[in-house]
Design an enzyme around this catalytic site. Structure first.
Site, short mmCIF file in Angstrom:
data_model
loop_
_atom_site.label_atom_id
_atom_site.label_comp_id
_atom_site.label_asym_id
_atom_site.label_seq_id
_atom_site.Cartn_x
_atom_site.Cartn_y
_atom_site.Cartn_z
CG HIS A 163 -1.99 1.09 1.86
ND1 HIS A 163 -3.26 1.29 0.79
CD2 HIS A 163 -1.41 2.27 1.96
CE1 HIS A 163 -3.61 2.23 1.18
NE2 HIS A 163 -2.59 3.27 1.82
CD GLU A 164 2.12 2.98 3.77
OE1 GLU A 164 2.01 4.66 3.18
OE2 GLU A 164 0.89 3.01 4.95
CG HIS B 291 -5.50 6.71 0.51
ND1 HIS B 291 -5.29 7.72 2.27
CD2 HIS B 291 -4.64 5.77 1.05
CE1 HIS B 291 -5.03 7.08 2.92
NE2 HIS B 291 -3.38 5.84 2.28
CG HIS C 119 0.93 6.13 -0.44
ND1 HIS C 119 -0.64 6.86 -1.47
CD2 HIS C 119 0.07 5.79 0.51
CE1 HIS C 119 -1.97 6.65 0.03
NE2 HIS C 119 -1.11 6.01 0.82
#
Lengths: 81, 372
Positions: free
Chosen positions: B117-118, B127, B121
């Site tokens: 997930h990170e 998101h 980014h």
């Protein structure tokens, strides 16, 4: 399944405020009486809309439940500078 | 994507692990990071190169509370990690909260999933509000390839597709409850709530909730399979039985009952049955109807045996279920029972069948039960 809502209303409000400051760029120092805070209502609405919750502008049980879940710290709406 | 769509200008992105969590072996941390980066490189032309010293594009670290970026963590639970979008300096850097417990399985927080997930980014993904996507901001455990179609669409808008990537199977997007074509996999009551299963998800319709809540099956019950075929509640025994393939699980409230899964054949079904399409407990008779292909069976809950004279034809015993083109429905996807009426679901329709009058009295959209 559902985490209990804090009995103390102030705790609930502080939890909401902390969450909205962190993820929705709510500026500190703008808030007056919780009942009359349009800024906070607006931010709660944005958050509810993002998470597909019912958009009430209020810190209801469903909204608080999402706010209490473990999550990543990147803001949903604030622009990265 | 982030405003102004920041992205790395080269397809070769460097990373460096500056410290490790004591929760896992170093090799396990390295493997989680390697696999988390691979999630993104498999669908894009991006390649990742590890640096052992100096400044890398993505600097990876574990820290607690204030950890050097004036963006402090908050102790156990709450915030798990954060990462900065592509850019010079802190851009791309990825920090994990050392106050969390990091794992390589479904307990506590799975480092691979949080890292994937990170890194999303760190590569330029913001998101998503699709609860089934990796970029949804709230943690939930899932197994298998974690990217959804929404994630892939996002990252490929920045970097394009991987020209020679092997076919990956993305997680499907979350179902839309008011889609007029929505069909459902299973439906059951659970202590006054209604649970509606669809693909990897289930909706929870609670009398006190104004809106149905959507959640991943695996984030609520990691032990259950990803997809459910049928479910029913026996309110007298305070139990919900969930069927998937040839296995079944039992829930007491939201807790899985020990001793399961069991084979569906222990109910008395022949070994040739590999799946139950729908199940419903008729409280007036104490019988559970189990629908399989074009037939159904009757299970006596009290004696724990199958009734004689079954299987019987669905089309013969529940006449009047007609599709729009006039064809008779001979299979059902899901079933419920309430106040003398049996609700049989097939594709995007539900048929209200009166048990007393022995006929279909009403037809509705399947998602009527989702307040659509």
């Amino acid at each position: 399944f559902t985490k209990p809502v804090p009995a103390n209303k102030t705790d609930t409000w502080l939890l909401g405020e902390r969450y909205l400051r962190r993820f929705y760029g709510m500026q500190p120092g703008l808030l007056g009486n919780p009942k009359s805070s349009d800024v906070m209502t607006e931010k709660i609405r944005a958050m509810q809309s993002f998470f597909k919750l019912e958009v009430t502008g209020k810190l209801d049980d469903n909204t608080l439940e999402v706010m209490k879940k473990a999550r990543c710290g990147v803001p949903e709406v604030a622009e990265y500078n | 994507l982030f405003p102004r769509k920041p992205k790395w200008q080269n397809t070769l992105v460097t990373f460096r692990v500056t410290n490790y969590t004591p929760d896992l072996e170093k090799e396990d941390v390295d493997r989680a990071i390697h696999n988390a980066l691979k999630v993104w490189s498999v669908v894009t032309p991006l390649k990742f190169k590890r640096l052992r010293e100096g400044i890398a594009d993505i600097m990876i670290s574990f820290g607690r509370r204030e950890h050097g970026d004036h963006n402090p963590f908050d102790g156990p639970e709450g915030l798990l990690a954060h990462a900065y979008p592509p850019g010079i300096g802190i851009g791309g850097d990825t920090h994990f909260d050392e106050d969390e417990i990091w794992t390589k399985d479904s307990h506590a927080y799975n480092l691979f999933l949080v890292a994937a997930h990170e890194f999303g980014h760190a590569l330029g993904m913001a998101h998503s509000n699709d609860p089934g996507s990796l970029m949804y901001p709230v943690y939930s455990y899932t197994s298998g390839f974690p990217l959804s179609e929404d994630d892939i669409k996002g990252i490929q808008e920045l970097y394009g597709p991987n020209p020679d990537h092997k076919k990956v199977k993305p997680q499907p997007e979350a179902p839309k409850k008011c889609d007029p074509e929505l069909s459902i996999d299973a439906v059951t009551e659970l202590r006054g709530e209604v649970l509606i299963f669809k693909d990897r998800y289930f909706w929870r319709v609670h009398p006190q909730f104004t809106e149905p809540e959507l959640a991943l099956i695996q984030s609520t019950w990691p032990q259950l399979p990803k997809k459910v075929n049928a479910a029913y509640e026996n309110s007298e025994k305070d139990i919900v039985i969930i069927f998937s393939g040839i296995r079944m699980w039992a829930l007491n409230g939201y807790t899985l009952v020990p001793g399961y899964p069991k084979y569906i054949h222990t109910l008395g079904l022949p070994k040739s049955i590999r799946k139950i399409d729908a199940a419903v407990y008729i409280s007036d008779t104490g019988k559970t109807l189990l629908f399989t292909d074009e037939e159904y069976w009757s299970y006596n809950e009290q004696s724990g045996t199958m009734d004689h004279g079954y299987p019987r034809s669905i089309k013969d015993d529940f006449p009047g279920m007609q599709e729009r083109d006039g064809d008779e429905v001979d299979e059902v996807d899901a079933a419920t029972y309430k106040n003398g009426y049996l609700y049989l679901y097939h594709e995007n329709l539900q048929y209200e069948y009166s048990y007393n009058r022995r006929k279909v009295v009403r037809m509705m959209k399947a998602n009527d039960l989702l307040n659509c």
